[in-house]
Design an enzyme around this catalytic site. Structure first.
Site, PDB file in Angstrom:
ATOM      1  N   CYS A 164       0.808  -1.219   0.000  1.00 49.38           N
ATOM      2  CA  CYS A 164       0.000   0.000   0.000  1.00 49.38           C
ATOM      3  C   CYS A 164       0.841   1.270   0.000  1.00 49.38           C
ATOM      4  CB  CYS A 164      -0.949  -0.033   1.186  1.00 49.38           C
ATOM      5  SG  CYS A 164      -1.915  -1.549   1.160  1.00 49.38           S
ATOM      6  N   HIS A 299      -2.967   7.781   6.337  1.00 46.07           N
ATOM      7  CA  HIS A 299      -3.175   6.505   5.652  1.00 46.07           C
ATOM      8  C   HIS A 299      -4.554   5.999   6.063  1.00 46.07           C
ATOM      9  CE1 HIS A 299      -2.140   3.070   3.356  1.00 46.07           C
ATOM     10  NE2 HIS A 299      -2.093   2.239   4.375  1.00 46.07           N
ATOM     11  N   HIS A 333      -9.940   1.722   0.414  1.00 48.18           N
ATOM     12  CA  HIS A 333      -8.480   1.626   0.415  1.00 48.18           C
ATOM     13  C   HIS A 333      -8.054   1.157  -0.979  1.00 48.18           C
ATOM     14  CE1 HIS A 333      -4.418   1.112   1.344  1.00 48.18           C
ATOM     15  NE2 HIS A 333      -4.466   0.311   2.396  1.00 48.18           N
TER      16      HIS A 333
END
Lengths: 404, 269
Positions: A164, A299, A333
């Site tokens: 990620c 995040h 996400h």
């Protein structure tokens, strides 16, 4: 290398996600607090919510690039055709020359959906379908080669793949190519698309929420997976004069910092030591004090562990005043693409003077100390930090400022 | 971009370290395709050590040996890891499981399938908090990863560990991505002159297409066999550079990209 070279210009940029295609739709969804997450219904997987991009299934890549056809490359092709970024890159190519413009793309799973479909279509003898082209779809390099071929560029190309943190780290590797004098400009970005591997993989880790993800909420219980693609033209600060309306967004990359947790493959360091180090290195690189940061785009995945760790890291480094929020309640996400997608959101926050508060939060986790926004706030924004953390303990923080 | 190489390591079929590799590349020994042993990483706790796959062991072994050869602490270097296929064994196994709607996905396999798994275990083992970049460039992973590692070294003014590795792709994915053999290389790159460096390396990018510098060794049989390895395993494309370092002297080497090339100039120290 001189200190003034740290700042690099972002002269064009766009992103596409579940909340829209390009800056206009994204800005409207952020302002109206309209999520793109819907009940997941992908390849027979119906657990939780997902953030698909409208139109990707029907999007066709140009016939000359048909070998590359897969969901991930369709997604990046859609981004290239959004907000006029391809035309802006053509203008840079005419100025610098094709061989002086590199391509650095971030992705975690590239076109793995094409391999998943091929494995599902395997014959009784265990042969994969004849028309399955691994090299141009699932292979990591496929994404960067696609972008370079579509734009007819001749500089070095690479894919960064570190879960990620992929497309955040891509900004750093692009900056190194420019600052080392190898390139005058780099097309930086990334894409990650919905696939069985991540939808079922994160479910196996029990990290997918049954509801829409609620980053920073006291009762948050996991992520919602989205897909996204983004493209940014990063240029040397003294490269060329640019006039006229912007293609998508403009901003300045002021600094960057990376670190490793060195702790665990899939669980972040509980105190956020690695995350705090990446943030500090980004501040050092930008030569900015902590109080120069007006907003932090977290995040903020919505897992118990990530958000708690990030709150500790942010409050340790910045204290409890800097407004911060996660935008994953809008987009889900988007894994390896979240860095470049959230770079766009940061640029919009700077350009339009607003900060998007977390979506879907009933009550901010009472143990959190950072200043988590849950409603949108209008205020001048000069400098924004964007965080991304990935499996393997990879941390990356970027700092953006106003367009020069 | 100019960097110095204070240490390097090789672990590959028939090359159980830099010294045996050097002897083969200098024509002092013959090359045999003996599968190389991949030691379990001693730096990891037993439960993590058990979870490491062969390719993680390969990458960690060359990373550790390169740092040892350069005399640098693994926890202090920046890291650039390059691989075409990453952990093809794990990716292949997950794809097989995904094709069966009833099969479960192993959580451990899932977090081990990320391209940065080897680098993740490396930083856990060395308790490093330093930056990591993990890159993929298909058949051209070696040249582009070297270019990127040199850029990071000169821009940051830091020592960078470059680790490039690939292994055989299992079936059925191997039907579509043939990769054979085991090859791992670790190179420590310093942006400053260092005592006892093996070589000085000038690295540049050229936008014009160029073929790889062809590997030519004193021994004809080794030349043929190792050219095949360069073709079959993307990490083995470092062999022309390693041969130049092994032989000594000044050499110009080109590493082909799919587009453009990386130009290397090796100067002995």
């Amino acid at each position: 290398m001189s200190a003034t070279m740290t700042a690099l210009r972002m002269t064009a940029g766009t992103g596409i996600s579940a909340i829209g295609r390009g800056v206009g739709q994204t800005l409207a969804a952020l302002r109206n607090r309209r999520t793109g997450l819907e009940p997941c219904d992908f390849a027979g997987i119906t657990h939780g919510y997902a953030g698909p991009v409208a139109g990707v299934q029907a999007h066709a890549v140009p016939p000359a690039l048909a070998a590359y056809d897969c969901r991930n490359n369709r997604l990046i092709d859609m981004a290239l055709r959004t907000d006029g970024v391809a035309e802006a890159i053509m203008a840079a190519r005419a100025h610098y020359g094709a061989g002086r413009i590199g391509v650095v793309m971030g992705t975690s799973t590239s076109g793995v959906l094409a391999s998943e479909d091929a494995f599902c279509a395997m014959d009784a003898q265990g042969r994969l379908p004849a028309n399955f082209d691994y090299e141009h779809t699932q292979d990591l390099f496929s994404l960067a080669r696609y972008v370079r071929a579509a734009l007819e560029l001749g500089g070095p190309a690479l894919c960064v793949s570190m879960a990620c943190a992929s497309s955040s780290r891509a900004f750093m590797d692009a900056a190194y190519l420019i600052r080392a004098g190898i390139c005058d400009a780099v097309v930086v970005g990334g894409a990650d698309s919905l696939c069985r591997m991540t939808l079922r993989g994160f479910a196996a880790l029990e990290l997918v929420s049954a509801r829409r993800c609620r980053p920073c909420d006291a009762l948050r219980d996991g992520i919602s997976i989205g897909e996204a693609a983004g493209i940014v033209l990063l240029e040397r600060p003294d490269g060329r004069a640019i006039s006229g309306p912007s293609a998508g967004f403009r901003a300045t990359l002021l600094g960057y910092g990376a670190s490793s947790d060195g702790h665990h493959m899939s669980t972040p360091h509980p105190q956020g030591a690695g995350a705090a180090l990446a943030m500090q290195r980004a501040l050092d690189s930008a030569r900015l004090p902590v109080d120069a940061i007006d907003y932090i785009n977290l995040h903020g995945t919505g897992t118990r562990a990530n958000d708690a760790m990030e709150d500790r890291a942010v409050s340790t480094r910045f204290g409890t005043h800097v407004p911060c929020s996660s935008t994953k309640g809008w987009t889900g996400h988007t894994l390896g693409a979240c860095g470049v997608l959230e770079a766009m959101i940061c640029a919009l926050a700077i350009e339009h003077g607003f900060m998007p508060g977390c979506l879907g939060v009933d009550e901010v986790d009472p143990t959190f100390r950072a200043n988590v926004l849950t409603t949108n706030m209008a205020r001048p924004v000069r400098h924004v930090m964007s965080n991304a953390f990935g499996f393997g303990g990879a941390n990356c923080s970027l700092i953006f400022g106003k367009a020069a | 971009m100019r960097v110095w190489i204070p240490g390097l390591a090789v672990l590959a079929d028939g090359m159980a370290g830099w010294e045996p590799a050097r002897a083969i590349l200098r024509g002092e020994d013959t090359w045999q395709p003996t599968p190389c042993a991949l030691p379990p990483p001693a730096t990891l706790a037993p439960n993590e050590r058990r979870r490491t796959s062969p390719i993680v062991r390969l990458a960690m072994a060359v990373a550790a040996e390169a740092c040892a050869a350069a005399g640098c602490d693994p926890a202090t270097v920046h890291n650039v890891f390059g691989s075409s296929n990453g952990d093809g064994r794990v990716v292949n196994a997950i794809l097989q499981a995904l094709a069966d709607p009833a099969a479960g996905i192993s959580p451990t396999q899932f977090h081990n399938c990320v391209h940065n798994a080897a680098a993740g275990y490396w930083t856990i083992g060395s308790q490093s908090h330093q930056p990591v970049a993990c890159l993929g460039g298909y058949d051209w992973s070696w040249g582009f990863s070297l270019l990127q590692a040199a850029a990071e070294a000169v821009v940051e003014g830091k020592t960078v560990l470059l680790c490039v590795y690939d292994m055989a792709m299992p079936m059925p994915l191997g039907q579509k991505r043939a990769t054979r053999g085991t090859f791992g290389v670790g190179l420590v790159l310093s942006p400053h002159p260092v005592p006892h460096a093996l070589a000085m390396l000038d690295v540049d990018y050229g936008a014009e297409d160029a073929a790889d510098t062809v590997l030519t060794l004193p021994d004809a049989q080794a030349t043929t066999a190792l050219r095949a390895l360069c073709h079959d395993n993307p990490a083995a494309r470092c062999l022309p550079l390693l041969a130049a370092i092994a032989r000594g002297g000044t050499h110009e080497i080109r590493v082909a990209g799919d587009v453009g090339h990386v130009a290397l100039r090796v100067t002995p120290c």
